[in-house]
Design an enzyme around this catalytic site. Structure first.
Site, short mmCIF file in Angstrom:
data_model
loop_
_atom_site.label_atom_id
_atom_site.label_comp_id
_atom_site.label_asym_id
_atom_site.label_seq_id
_atom_site.Cartn_x
_atom_site.Cartn_y
_atom_site.Cartn_z
N CYS A 23 0.78 -1.26 0.12
CA CYS A 23 -0.07 0.21 -0.04
C CYS A 23 0.75 1.27 0.07
O CYS A 23 0.45 2.15 -0.72
CB CYS A 23 -1.20 0.07 1.23
SG CYS A 23 -0.19 -0.27 2.79
N HIS A 77 -1.29 0.60 7.22
CA HIS A 77 -1.83 0.86 6.25
C HIS A 77 -1.55 2.06 5.63
O HIS A 77 -1.47 2.97 6.58
CB HIS A 77 -3.35 0.62 6.55
CG HIS A 77 -4.30 0.57 4.92
ND1 HIS A 77 -3.76 -0.19 4.07
CD2 HIS A 77 -5.31 0.98 4.41
CE1 HIS A 77 -4.44 -0.23 2.87
NE2 HIS A 77 -5.37 0.80 3.29
N ASP A 92 -7.97 4.94 -1.52
CA ASP A 92 -7.61 3.75 -0.85
C ASP A 92 -8.12 2.48 -2.09
O ASP A 92 -9.01 2.24 -2.16
CB ASP A 92 -8.29 3.65 0.45
CG ASP A 92 -7.79 1.97 0.99
OD1 ASP A 92 -6.74 1.57 0.43
OD2 ASP A 92 -8.17 1.94 2.19
#
Length: 201
Positions: A23, A77, A92
């Site tokens: 991520c 994250h 996201d």
């Protein structure tokens, strides 16, 4: 900025550079895209690392979850936030929520206030301006290898993201120690205060 023009800033999900379980690099690529295509808008872009001292942070509406509410407990994250005037949007690539998603909706549904979870799961947020993230972040991806040097998840096909000063400093970004790394570390309330759209007088 008109929300209808946001597609000109960030590509649709099918055109974004994406690698599962990376991520931080997915967000780096979003920042890079803005810098290359709309450099005047990069000052409104932020990279946000989400973690805590226990490296256990629950997030909801995550695609990788098999639970009805989409909950997953990650060690960390990373999300991309675009914040300009009366627009605050979260990008996201791992969420089931819209892409982009209004910050208020994402905070309420995807993150949820710390008071709704046990103290050990309280999240903190390292907020880094997009340009600073591009110029300082480095990862040799070693955190994605097991003890036998096998990949826990296959890495991106492009070269490792590194700087002239570092080949690997990702742990400083994941750390929620305000004395370490770049950007500013906020709690949930601080994040909401920073990125919620303020009503016009």
């Amino acid at each position: 900025m008109d929300k209808t023009k946001i597609v000109d800033l960030i590509p649709t999900t099918d055109k974004c550079t994406y690698t599962s379980c990376y991520c931080e690099e997915n967000v780096w690529k979003l920042c890079e895209h803005v810098k290359e295509r709309n450099p005047d808008k990069l000052s409104y872009c932020y990279c946000v690392f989400i973690s805590n001292d226990n490296k256990q942070i629950p997030l909801w509406y995550q695609k990788s979850s098999s639970a009805l509410d989409g909950v997953v407990v990650w060690d960390y994250h990373v999300i991309f936030i675009y914040n300009e005037d009366d627009i605050s949007l979260v990008f996201d690539l791992d969420t089931k929520l819209p892409f982009p998603c209004d910050f208020t909706e994402y905070a309420a549904k995807g993150i949820r206030p710390n008071i709704t979870v046990k103290k050990q799961y309280h999240r903190k947020f390292r907020v880094i301006p997009g340009l600073e993230f591009l110029s300082t972040f480095a990862s040799d991806r070693s955190h994605m290898m097991d003890a036998n040097k096998h990949w826990l998840s296959e890495p991106p096909s492009y070269p490792c993201l590194q700087t002239s000063d570092s080949t690997n400093n990702i742990h400083n970004f994941i750390s929620m120690d305000p004395a370490v790394g770049v950007g500013v570390v906020l709690n949930f309330e601080g994040l909401v205060e920073k990125f919620s759209v303020k009503p016009k007088n």
